[in-house]
Design an enzyme around this catalytic site. Structure first.
Site, PDB file in Angstrom:
ATOM      1  CG  ASN A 145      77.039 -15.406  18.576  1.00 43.33           C
ATOM      2  OD1 ASN A 145      76.486 -15.237  17.358  1.00 43.33           O
ATOM      3  ND2 ASN A 145      76.215 -15.902  19.844  1.00 43.33           N
ATOM      4  CD  GLU A 242      68.540 -13.958  20.098  1.00 38.17           C
ATOM      5  OE1 GLU A 242      69.042 -14.590  19.733  1.00 38.17           O
ATOM      6  OE2 GLU A 242      68.782 -12.934  20.696  1.00 38.17           O
ATOM      7  CB  CYS A 276      72.488 -13.345  22.977  1.00 36.68           C
ATOM      8  SG  CYS A 276      71.967 -14.663  22.096  1.00 36.68           S
ATOM      9  CD  GLU A 445      64.743 -15.303  15.289  1.00 41.79           C
ATOM     10  OE1 GLU A 445      65.247 -14.646  15.999  1.00 41.79           O
ATOM     11  OE2 GLU A 445      65.031 -14.803  14.207  1.00 41.79           O
TER      12      GLU A 445
HETATM   13  O1  LIG Z   1      68.843 -21.263  19.834  1.00 39.17           O
HETATM   14  C1  LIG Z   1      68.142 -20.618  19.086  1.00 39.17           C
HETATM   15  O2  LIG Z   1      67.181 -21.258  18.499  1.00 39.17           O
HETATM   16  C2  LIG Z   1      68.767 -19.731  18.746  1.00 39.17           C
HETATM   17  O3  LIG Z   1      68.229 -18.733  18.358  1.00 39.17           O
HETATM   18  C3  LIG Z   1      69.909 -18.859  19.444  1.00 39.17           C
HETATM   19  C4  LIG Z   1      70.728 -17.593  19.988  1.00 39.17           C
HETATM   20  C5  LIG Z   1      71.388 -16.957  20.174  1.00 39.17           C
HETATM   21  C6  LIG Z   1      72.519 -15.598  20.212  1.00 39.17           C
HETATM   22  O4  LIG Z   1      73.609 -15.752  20.761  1.00 39.17           O
END
Ligand SMILES: O=C(O)C(=O)/C=C/C=C/O
Length: 464
Positions: A145, A242, A276, A445
């Site tokens: 994605n 995640e 997500c 994270e």
């Molecule tokens: O913005 C971010 O650091 C991130 O990990 C985004 C995750 C999106 C997942 O679909």
């Protein structure tokens, strides 16, 4: 034909598989599929490079992160083109979010790693301090994605902490990672520090199970996450997950309604809802429910259309549109497939959709759809709104729209989610913990949480 990138060299091995352009359905590139021999070669290359890379002073590794950020800037247009070819993302989003975040990820972790303090404790007669060692070889499994954003979000902390990596992008979106592999070589990154292999979930399974892999980081569906957990359980490998979400948005009667509508348009329809963090469950105070629904439905018909990543995913999203109707939903906008009258009719588009009238226990409201769609329901009290938002097996993100500061703090602290945005969505400080609870994942994270995951502390205590 995309080749694997192992030990700093292109490796043309394994049978070919096609990647489709989601806008037209046409084949946009062919890619080599990693077989067990390719996976083994990649892990061995990462292992061979691990000792010298780990021994490098962190300030030098931070310098390499800055050079990779410069490399991304130098190849910016190629990265944008590759990402759009594989995903059909809007040009504006790719140029302002997906690729720039790659630069930001490397620069942010270069700074955080170089300045990171270590623990030290002094008691009478004893001094304790910690040193951190990298995990070794990390398997990086990246979803389709936000391919480049998420690959760099994981690589930057893993590399600066002293690990070497084997990256497996989604079989649907290998292009931007292939350009990244080229720029690693152009930058002169030591061979074997970054390795890239392509393939399906089976290649990912071979990679995470490989005895030479010390840890796994993965962003993607909860189903794949649990499969990976089972694969690494017997070796007790550290995992950072995640996973999925069924994110809620709460709109209170004291919100700025223009901002709540525009913010919800973003949080529901960005990237075709294939994030997500996107919102799929909206709860709106009854006093403004009709007005909010009418405005959201009108805006849903104006957003820029983005195709689903694949024909299979489009069928999944459309199956939920049909399910909503079968469960008695009232469709306020969309609910079908747009007709363009051009080459896009053979792509994977769905209409941005808003529905209402379903039970909280409907499958539509329980399961992650991962498309440009949300359900809207009314609530009467703050306590009810919180209970509705928390009534999910997921707990990744939530949005909250109110101009009452006390309510913002009170409600945000009661939401069972890893991330709560107030009067905004997806505004990011890369130093903050990022991740979800319940079925939405394990660990966090972001900032020092990433650096902590990618290294192990040793506590040393000296008698004084
Ligand atoms: O913005 C971010 O650091 C991130 O990990 C985004 C995750 C999106 C997942 O679909």
């Amino acid at each position: 034909m995309l080749t694997h990138f192992i030990g700093g060299q292109p490796v043309a091995a394994g049978k070919a598989f096609p990647v489709h352009d989601p806008v037209t359905g046409a084949v946009v590139r062919q890619v080599h599929e990693a077989d067990p021999e390719v996976v083994d070669r990649a892990v061995r290359a990462a292992r061979e490079a691990a000792r010298d890379w780990a021994a490098m002073p962190v300030g030098e590794r931070a310098g390499w992160m800055r050079r990779l950020a410069e490399g991304i800037e130098a190849r910016f247009d190629d990265l944008v083109a590759a990402e759009i070819a594989d995903t059909g993302k809007p040009l504006e989003q790719t140029r302002t979010l997906d690729i720039p975040r790659g630069i930001a990820n490397f620069r942010a972790f270069a700074e955080m790693a170089a300045q990171r303090p270590e623990d030290a404790f002094h008691l009478s007669g004893m001094l304790s301090y910690t040193v951190r060692r990298p995990l070794g070889v990390v398997a990086v499994i990246v979803p389709w994605n936000l391919p480049f954003l998420l690959m760099t979000w994981k690589l930057a902390p893993a590399l600066v902490a002293g690990n070497t990596v084997v990256v497996k992008p989604s079989e649907q979106t290998p292009g931007s990672t292939a350009v990244f592999a080229e720029l690693c070589a152009e930058a002169g990154l030591p061979a074997g520090v970054v390795n890239v292999i392509y393939g399906y979930g089976s290649a990912g399974q071979l990679l995470v199970e490989h005895p030479g892999v010390d840890a796994v980081t993965f962003t993607g569906s909860t189903g794949t996450g649990t499969a990976i957990m089972k694969s690494v359980a017997d070796r007790v490998k550290p995992i950072s997950f995640e996973l999925g979400g069924k994110n809620a948005g709460l709109v209170f009667e004291d919100c700025d309604l223009d901002k709540a509508v525009e913010g919800t348009v973003k949080s529901v329809f960005t990237n075709g809802g294939q994030v997500c963090l996107c919102t799929e469950r909206m709860y709106v105070h009854r006093s403004i429910f009709e007005d909010f629904c009418a405005r959201l439905a009108a805006r849903a018909q104006e957003v820029e259309l983005q195709p689903m990543i694949s024909a299979e995913h489009r069928e999944k999203v459309l199956s939920y549109y049909a399910l909503a109707r079968s469960e008695g939903a009232k469709v306020l906008a969309g609910g079908s497939v747009p007709v363009f009258g051009d080459h896009r009719d053979s792509g994977y588009f769905v209409e941005p959709t808003v529905v209402t009238g379903l039970s909280e226990w409907s499958r539509f409201n329980r399961e992650e759809i991962f498309g440009p769609v949300c359900h809207v329901a009314p609530f009467d009290s703050e306590a009810e709104a919180v209970d509705l938002a928390n009534g999910s097996e997921y707990g990744l993100a939530a949005t909250l729209w109110t101009t009452n500061l006390d309510r913002a703090h009170r409600v945000a602290q009661r939401l069972e989610a890893g991330l709560v945005w107030v009067n905004t969505w997806y505004l990011r400080d890369l130093r903050t913990p990022f991740g979800g609870v319940k079925l939405s994942g394990i660990g966090r994270e972001g900032g020092t949480r990433s650096l902590d995951f990618y290294s192990e502390p040793t506590t040393i205590t000296i008698k004084l």
